[in-house]
Design a protein around this motif. Sequence first.
Motif, mmCIF file in Angstrom:
data_model
loop_
_atom_site.group_PDB
_atom_site.id
_atom_site.type_symbol
_atom_site.label_atom_id
_atom_site.label_comp_id
_atom_site.label_asym_id
_atom_site.label_seq_id
_atom_site.Cartn_x
_atom_site.Cartn_y
_atom_site.Cartn_z
ATOM 1 N N VAL A 9 0.863 -1.174 0.000
ATOM 2 C CA VAL A 9 0.000 0.000 0.000
ATOM 3 C C VAL A 9 0.902 1.227 0.000
ATOM 4 N N GLY A 10 0.588 2.160 -0.866
ATOM 5 C CA GLY A 10 1.300 3.424 -0.894
ATOM 6 C C GLY A 10 0.402 4.501 -0.321
ATOM 7 N N TYR A 36 3.326 -0.831 4.209
ATOM 8 C CA TYR A 36 3.033 0.360 3.421
ATOM 9 C C TYR A 36 4.245 1.280 3.377
ATOM 10 N N GLU A 37 4.210 2.185 2.418
ATOM 11 C CA GLU A 37 5.210 3.247 2.348
ATOM 12 C C GLU A 37 4.477 4.576 2.365
ATOM 13 N N VAL A 50 5.603 13.848 -7.564
ATOM 14 C CA VAL A 50 4.378 13.051 -7.518
ATOM 15 C C VAL A 50 4.298 12.139 -8.733
ATOM 16 N N HIS A 51 4.603 12.682 -9.901
ATOM 17 C CA HIS A 51 4.580 11.891 -11.136
ATOM 18 C C HIS A 51 5.521 10.696 -11.034
ATOM 19 N N THR A 52 6.737 10.934 -10.606
ATOM 20 C CA THR A 52 7.730 9.865 -10.501
ATOM 21 C C THR A 52 7.278 8.807 -9.498
ATOM 22 N N TRP A 53 6.816 9.239 -8.326
ATOM 23 C CA TRP A 53 6.381 8.291 -7.289
ATOM 24 C C TRP A 53 5.206 7.455 -7.795
ATOM 25 N N ALA A 54 4.200 8.113 -8.355
ATOM 26 C CA ALA A 54 2.995 7.408 -8.801
ATOM 27 C C ALA A 54 3.267 6.488 -9.986
ATOM 28 N N SER A 55 4.056 6.934 -10.916
ATOM 29 C CA SER A 55 4.287 6.139 -12.125
ATOM 30 C C SER A 55 5.195 4.936 -11.886
ATOM 31 N N THR A 56 5.880 4.901 -10.755
ATOM 32 C CA THR A 56 6.740 3.759 -10.428
ATOM 33 C C THR A 56 6.177 2.903 -9.296
ATOM 34 N N ALA A 57 5.042 3.299 -8.723
ATOM 35 C CA ALA A 57 4.480 2.587 -7.563
ATOM 36 C C ALA A 57 4.211 1.118 -7.872
ATOM 37 N N GLN A 59 5.483 -0.843 -10.102
ATOM 38 C CA GLN A 59 6.746 -1.581 -10.280
ATOM 39 C C GLN A 59 7.405 -1.879 -8.944
ATOM 40 N N ARG A 60 7.172 -1.028 -7.946
ATOM 41 C CA ARG A 60 7.744 -1.240 -6.607
ATOM 42 C C ARG A 60 6.935 -2.248 -5.800
ATOM 43 N N GLY A 61 5.800 -2.724 -6.341
ATOM 44 C CA GLY A 61 4.993 -3.714 -5.645
ATOM 45 C C GLY A 61 3.753 -3.154 -4.980
ATOM 46 N N ILE A 62 3.516 -1.866 -5.145
ATOM 47 C CA ILE A 62 2.322 -1.243 -4.573
ATOM 48 C C ILE A 62 1.104 -1.760 -5.331
ATOM 49 N N LYS A 63 0.051 -2.107 -4.582
ATOM 50 C CA LYS A 63 -1.169 -2.635 -5.199
ATOM 51 C C LYS A 63 -2.365 -1.696 -5.024
ATOM 52 N N VAL A 64 -2.342 -0.864 -3.989
ATOM 53 C CA VAL A 64 -3.391 0.116 -3.725
ATOM 54 C C VAL A 64 -2.715 1.380 -3.209
ATOM 55 N N ILE A 65 -3.219 2.540 -3.632
ATOM 56 C CA ILE A 65 -2.668 3.822 -3.181
ATOM 57 C C ILE A 65 -3.749 4.597 -2.436
ATOM 58 N N ILE A 66 -3.349 5.187 -1.330
ATOM 59 C CA ILE A 66 -4.213 6.072 -0.556
ATOM 60 C C ILE A 66 -3.609 7.462 -0.654
ATOM 61 N N ALA A 67 -4.393 8.420 -1.162
ATOM 62 C CA ALA A 67 -3.909 9.788 -1.366
ATOM 63 C C ALA A 67 -4.735 10.752 -0.528
#
Length: 154
Positions: A9-10, A36-37, A50-57, A59-67
Motif C-alpha cells: 500500500v502506498g 506500506y510506504e 508526484v509523477h515519478t512516485w505514482a508512475s513507479t508505484a 513496479q515497486r509492488g504497490i497494489k493500492v494507493i491512498i492519497a
Amino acid sequence: MTSENPAIVGIITGSESDMPAMQPCMDQLDDFGIPYEVKVASAHRKPQEVHTWASTAHQRGIKVIIAAAGKAAHLGGVVAAFTPDPVIAVPMKTSDLGGLDSLLSMVQMPSGVPVACVAINGAKNAAILAVQILGTGDAAKQAKIVDFKKKMAE
C-alpha cells in the motif's frame, strides 16, 4: 518496509500537516499487518516528484494507493492518472470550508480516471477499504477483514 515484507500500500499526502489526520490509516494497516510506504509531496508544489512516485508505484509492488489532500485536493486524481493501481482519496478537513472543498474536488474525476473517496478525514476507512481491495485476490487478507468485521459486531 523490509525486503522480506515490501510495501503493498502506498500512502501519499500533500503536506506534512496531513500526517496526524492520516495516523489512523497507518495504525489500521499496522493492525492488519499490511506493509506500506509513505510519501509527502504536493501535486501543485512538487508535481514531478508526484509523477515519478505514482508512475513507479506498481513496479515497486504497490497494489493500492491512498492519497490524502486538502483544499483543491488534486493529489488523488493526479496520482490516478499515472498508475494502474486503484487510488483511494482521503479529503482533509480544511479551516476555510471544513473539507467540503476537498471532498467535492475528489469526487469530480473525469471519465477514465476513477478515484474512490472516503469521508472527510476518513483515514481509517481508507485503510480498511485498501485491505478489502487487496482481499479480493488474497484469502489471507480477506480473512483479516472478516475477523475485523466479526469483532466489530461483538
